[in-house]
Design a protein around this motif. Structure first.
Motif, PDB file in Angstrom:
ATOM      1  N   LEU A 190       0.815  -1.208   0.000  1.00  0.00           N
ATOM      2  CA  LEU A 190       0.000   0.000   0.000  1.00  0.00           C
ATOM      3  C   LEU A 190       0.854   1.265   0.000  1.00  0.00           C
ATOM      4  CD1 LEU A 190      -2.741  -1.056   2.593  1.00  0.00           C
ATOM      5  CD2 LEU A 190      -2.909  -1.087   0.087  1.00  0.00           C
ATOM      6  N   VAL A 191       1.985   1.234   0.696  1.00  0.00           N
ATOM      7  CA  VAL A 191       2.830   2.432   0.832  1.00  0.00           C
ATOM      8  C   VAL A 191       4.211   2.239   0.214  1.00  0.00           C
ATOM      9  CG1 VAL A 191       1.642   3.312   2.857  1.00  0.00           C
ATOM     10  CG2 VAL A 191       3.482   1.670   3.150  1.00  0.00           C
ATOM     11  N   ASP A 192       4.359   1.219  -0.624  1.00  0.00           N
ATOM     12  CA  ASP A 192       5.582   1.047  -1.418  1.00  0.00           C
ATOM     13  C   ASP A 192       6.827   0.907  -0.538  1.00  0.00           C
ATOM     14  OD1 ASP A 192       7.058   0.772  -3.736  1.00  0.00           O
ATOM     15  OD2 ASP A 192       7.425   2.920  -3.939  1.00  0.00           O
ATOM     16  N   ALA A 194       8.506  -1.942  -0.316  1.00  0.00           N
ATOM     17  CA  ALA A 194       9.370  -2.983  -0.872  1.00  0.00           C
ATOM     18  C   ALA A 194      10.121  -2.513  -2.109  1.00  0.00           C
ATOM     19  CB  ALA A 194       8.528  -4.218  -1.216  1.00  0.00           C
ATOM     20  N   SER A 195      10.115  -1.199  -2.375  1.00  0.00           N
ATOM     21  CA  SER A 195      10.753  -0.709  -3.597  1.00  0.00           C
ATOM     22  C   SER A 195      12.271  -0.738  -3.530  1.00  0.00           C
ATOM     23  CB  SER A 195      10.288   0.719  -3.891  1.00  0.00           C
ATOM     24  OG  SER A 195      10.601   1.576  -2.808  1.00  0.00           O
ATOM     25  N   ASP A 196      12.850  -0.665  -2.355  1.00  0.00           N
ATOM     26  CA  ASP A 196      14.300  -0.770  -2.237  1.00  0.00           C
ATOM     27  C   ASP A 196      14.645  -1.724  -1.106  1.00  0.00           C
ATOM     28  OD1 ASP A 196      15.245   1.008   0.304  1.00  0.00           O
ATOM     29  OD2 ASP A 196      13.496   1.913  -0.679  1.00  0.00           O
ATOM     30  N   THR A 197      15.761  -2.378  -1.259  1.00  0.00           N
ATOM     31  CA  THR A 197      16.148  -3.455  -0.350  1.00  0.00           C
ATOM     32  C   THR A 197      16.379  -2.948   1.059  1.00  0.00           C
ATOM     33  OG1 THR A 197      17.201  -4.550  -2.225  1.00  0.00           O
ATOM     34  CG2 THR A 197      17.791  -5.335  -0.017  1.00  0.00           C
ATOM     35  N   ARG A 198      17.001  -1.809   1.189  1.00  0.00           N
ATOM     36  CA  ARG A 198      17.342  -1.312   2.525  1.00  0.00           C
ATOM     37  C   ARG A 198      16.084  -1.020   3.345  1.00  0.00           C
ATOM     38  NH1 ARG A 198      21.128   4.000   3.721  1.00  0.00           N
ATOM     39  NH2 ARG A 198      21.124   3.850   5.995  1.00  0.00           N
ATOM     40  N   THR A 199      15.108  -0.349   2.726  1.00  0.00           N
ATOM     41  CA  THR A 199      13.874  -0.041   3.445  1.00  0.00           C
ATOM     42  C   THR A 199      13.107  -1.314   3.780  1.00  0.00           C
ATOM     43  OG1 THR A 199      13.748   2.090   2.312  1.00  0.00           O
ATOM     44  CG2 THR A 199      11.731   1.269   3.329  1.00  0.00           C
ATOM     45  N   TRP A 200      13.062  -2.228   2.840  1.00  0.00           N
ATOM     46  CA  TRP A 200      12.339  -3.483   3.077  1.00  0.00           C
ATOM     47  C   TRP A 200      12.948  -4.262   4.237  1.00  0.00           C
ATOM     48  CZ3 TRP A 200       8.036  -5.950   2.512  1.00  0.00           C
ATOM     49  CH2 TRP A 200       7.981  -7.339   2.608  1.00  0.00           C
ATOM     50  N   CYS A 216      10.637   6.688   6.569  1.00  0.00           N
ATOM     51  CA  CYS A 216      11.091   6.892   5.202  1.00  0.00           C
ATOM     52  C   CYS A 216      10.098   7.798   4.482  1.00  0.00           C
ATOM     53  CB  CYS A 216      11.254   5.558   4.463  1.00  0.00           C
ATOM     54  SG  CYS A 216       9.732   4.611   4.329  1.00  0.00           S
ATOM     55  N   THR A 217      10.513   8.270   3.317  1.00  0.00           N
ATOM     56  CA  THR A 217       9.674   9.154   2.508  1.00  0.00           C
ATOM     57  C   THR A 217       9.328   8.443   1.210  1.00  0.00           C
ATOM     58  OG1 THR A 217      10.775  11.083   3.443  1.00  0.00           O
ATOM     59  CG2 THR A 217       9.509  11.422   1.435  1.00  0.00           C
ATOM     60  N   ARG A 218       8.040   8.494   0.850  1.00  0.00           N
ATOM     61  CA  ARG A 218       7.571   7.839  -0.359  1.00  0.00           C
ATOM     62  C   ARG A 218       6.666   8.791  -1.140  1.00  0.00           C
ATOM     63  NH1 ARG A 218      11.125   5.061   0.350  1.00  0.00           N
ATOM     64  NH2 ARG A 218      11.279   2.787   0.376  1.00  0.00           N
ATOM     65  N   ARG A 219       6.625   8.548  -2.425  1.00  0.00           N
ATOM     66  CA  ARG A 219       5.733   9.317  -3.275  1.00  0.00           C
ATOM     67  C   ARG A 219       4.546   8.434  -3.653  1.00  0.00           C
ATOM     68  NH1 ARG A 219       7.482  12.751  -8.691  1.00  0.00           N
ATOM     69  NH2 ARG A 219       5.534  13.923  -8.905  1.00  0.00           N
TER      70      ARG A 219
END
Length: 760
Positions: A190-192, A194-200, A216-219
């Protein structure tokens, strides 16, 4: 102490009537009172403030209470106060409470006593059927749920697997769906997250309880179609949080709209990264882009460049500086200069846009400061591309600028660098560009110059010599060699010229033309000149002592004008002569014609003082500089050294110029300031033609010098025919390879023993 805690006053135990509440308010339903000592004390204090008991008459006698309101351990129990009981207070819908018995002194807190009848008869109990449904206290967790649902911040409770347990209305409105429909969905999608490995990875650690928080900040895309920036925070819920419908919740996910803050940051960054005068990217943004371009991995070779396939792994830079821009600022003011810079920026941008035709992107145009601009070409295809861009910039700047009703013309010097990005740093690229820009200005301005590795290697060598020159003087890395000055009439040794050599630990033996100019620029010529003077005079005195039967020979030492300005040359010479014991007339100081002819003030005074001391002054390379004969008559000069270009004109045999040129190429320069001029003259001498005019000019100069009482030495005597002609026209001494190359001091001793110098 216990009775004081119960009453909450300093007047002793609270009467029983004071504990009856006059009425029940809504705050009594919601506040968490009646469960601890502080709550009991607060209740008592409120009642005492609203319905105080009538004051009791003062007591006397042994049973009177102490001033502190406390009863000591041995004091008898206070007698009850005989006051008429107040009428019971009634509240509509509530039953008046029976008057309780006085609290025994051993109770520490009324609220903690399970036998307290006031607690068992609390009319606000949740089980009281007489209360309205909406006035009953919320069950456990109900306040949390109310705040959760009404919060303006988008929030969702997740379980340990990252699935949504519940979400509030704000969260659903943000995603354009109802909060009930979000239950069971994967929150990371829902809030993305999993888009980068470090955040996931950090998100999974929070779910497992191994990390305290993730932020974190997401668009995201809003339900109404617009994009917005959000700050996502994931944090574990505290253990005392009420459980959700599916059991104990795992974490709380909250989303805050930071679009306005991001927009403000973007505006501030633009202001910080752009030049206010030209609106171009400034130095900070330029280096940011340059560093990013150098760190990018190449995706295609330069020879197979294709826009669809990607970059070439190369980078190019045109570094330009406006010629004569300072004059515009100085004469017309900075406001005109700023407008001129803005106009130049527009033309550079147009050139960059034109160069981007058919390519992925336009070169970055930036103002680096002052009148310096740069055009950065990422994924360049070779030097031809950069050369074409530089040529277009020069062409664009040729047209005059209309600034404040004036027509202004400026040109630019451009340094061009193009190379592989791999293995290149931003510092190295800018250093190469700056060096090339300096070459363009030195070559005549209004031009572009391509970086030359060999030329740069020479510059690097030059810089290496400059950085070690002063230390080399202290370490004693310099030596002297001596070239004979021979009498033309008898061939006897009359004197020697001291020539310095630098035995560099890295570059080997260096002749004066490699470092004397550098020494004059950085001032190290002063200590080096003192050492040369002292060493040469000491050696001349030693030759005099070793050969007492031979006429003493003089020693000639080259002196730079900076030695006269930056030191007390007269005092240095006097000290050296006194220390070595050398007679002043056996020392000759050589200065170039341009230096001597332009002497005035302190240099001229120093030359006169040295001449009065008995030291001979010689003009080196005479005939190639000012040649001001009127000024020559007023100088304290005793000798002229004719430049070798005149002597080379004496060659008549076809084989002689080639032999002389070969010897000149092998010979170390006899005078450092003659190096470049003699290299040029050596090439000219290769033309196999006689020059009778040179002989006439030399003869006239010799006669003029003799009329002024000066001796004449001819330099670069390479052949016996030259020596014969010089002897015929009256030249006094000769110097050149015909007699000897520069040699160590012991070789001069051998020449003194032989009494004459021949071709060696």
């Amino acid at each position: 102490m216990r009775e004081r805690a119960v009453s909450g006053t300093s007047e002793g135990p609270t009467p029983t009537a004071d504990l009856i509440r006059p009425k029940v308010t809504q705050s009594d339903v919601t506040k968490p009172s009646g469960t601890g000592p502080l709550a009991a004390a607060a209740d008592t204090g409120v009642v005492a403030a609203t319905a105080p008991a009538p004051p009791a008459p003062p007591e006397t006698g042994p049973c009177a209470p102490s001033p502190t309101g406390l009863t000591g351990p041995s004091d008898p129990a206070p007698a009850p106060v005989q006051t008429p009981p107040p009428a019971p207070l009634r509240t509509p819908g509530l039953t008046p409470m029976a008057e309780p018995a006085p609290t025994p002194p051993e109770f520490t807190d009324l609220a903690e006593s399970p036998q307290d009848p006031r607690l068992s008869q609390n009319p606000r109990s949740a089980q009281d059927p007489r209360l309205p449904q909406d006035a009953r206290p919320a069950p456990a967790g109900q306040p949390f749920r109310s705040v959760f649902d009404a919060a303006p911040l988008a929030m969702a409770v997740l379980d340990g697997d990252g699935l949504v347990v519940s979400a509030n209305d704000t969260f659903g409105a943000l995603l354009g769906t109802g909060p009930d429909e979000l239950a069971g969905q994967v929150a990371a999608d829902l809030v993305d997250l999993a888009s980068d490995t470090r955040t996931w990875h950090a998100y999974r650690e929070v779910l497992r309880g191994r990390q305290a928080r993730l932020r974190c900040t997401r668009r995201l895309k809003h339900a109404d179609g617009r994009s917005l920036w959000v700050q996502v925070t994931v944090a574990p819920l505290p253990p005392e949080s009420p459980p959700g419908p599916a059991g104990p919740p795992g974490v709380l996910l909250s989303i805050a709209d930071v679009s306005a803050r991001r927009e403000l940051q973007a505006r501030l960054r633009h202001v910080r990264m752009h030049d206010p005068v030209t609106r171009l990217p400034n130095r900070t943004l330029f280096f940011e882009r340059l560093s990013a371009a150098l760190e990018a991995e190449p995706t295609a070779p330069a020879e197979s460049y294709d826009e669809e396939r990607g970059g070439t792994g190369r980078i190019g830079l045109c570094y330009l500086d406006l010629d004569g821009f300072k004059a515009v600022n100085d004469t017309l003011g900075h406001h005109v200069g700023d407008r001129l810079l803005a106009a130049v920026a527009q033309r550079l941008t147009s050139c960059a846009d034109a160069a981007a035709h058919g390519r992925a992107g336009a070169p970055l145009v930036a103002r680096l400061g002052g009148d310096e601009f740069a055009l950065l070409v990422e994924d360049s295809t070779g030097t031809e591309q950069l050369a074409g861009l530089a040529e277009s910039v020069l062409t664009a700047l040729q047209a005059p600028f209309e600034i404040s009703g004036r027509r202004l013309s400026v040109s630019a010097s451009i340094g061009v660098v193009e190379r592989q990005a791999a293995g290149t740093s931003a510092t190295a690229l800018m250093q190469a560009a700056d060096t090339t820009l300096y070459w363009a200005k030195a070559d005549g301005r209004a031009r572009w110059t391509l970086f030359d590795p060999e030329r740069n290697a020479h510059r690097m060598t030059r810089q290496a010599l400059v950085s070690t020159l002063r230390a080399a003087v202290e370490r004693g890395e310099f030596t002297l060699e001596y070239q004979p000055l021979v009498g033309m009439d008898d061939g006897r040794l009359r004197g020697v010229e001291a020539l310095v050599r630098w035995r560099h630990p890295q570059f080997g033996v260096l002749t004066p033309n490699r470092f004397i100019t550098l020494a004059e620029e950085d001032g190290s010529i002063v200590p080096l000149g003192r050492w040369i003077l002292a060493t040469a005079c000491r050696q001349a005195r030693r030759w005099q002592l070793d050969h007492p039967d031979e006429p003493p020979i003089f020693v000639s030492v080259n002196v730079a004008v900076r030695q006269v300005w930056d030191s007390d040359l007269v005092a240095d010479v006097a000290q050296v002569l006194a220390e070595t014991g050398l007679a002043p007339h056996l020392l000759q100081l050589e200065l170039t014609e341009s230096a001597v002819m332009g002497s005035a003030g302190r240099p001229l005074q120093a030359l006169r003082a040295l001449s009065d001391m008995g030291v001979h002054i010689a003009i080196d390379d005479f005939g190639t500089g000012y040649s001001n004969l009127a000024y020559l008559s007023r100088l304290p000069v005793s000798a002229l050294k004719l430049d070798g270009s005149f002597v080379r004109g004496f060659q008549y045999e076809e084989r002689q110029p080639r032999e002389a040129e070969a010897r000149q190429a092998e010979s170390p320069e006899t005078e450092p300031r003659q190096a470049q001029a003699r290299q040029t003259r050596s090439r000219e001498a290769a033309v196999n033609r006689s020059s009778p005019a040179d002989e006439v000019i030399v003869e006239a100069m010799i006669q003029l010098a003799h009329r002024l009482g000066l001796t004449v030495t001819a330099e670069c005597v390479e052949t016996s025919d030259q020596a014969s002609r010089l002897r015929r026209i009256g030249c006094d001494t000769g110097q050149g390879w015909l007699y000897s190359r520069p040699v160590p001091p012991d070789r001069i001793s051998e020449l003194l023993d032989g009494h004459a110098c021949g071709r060696r």
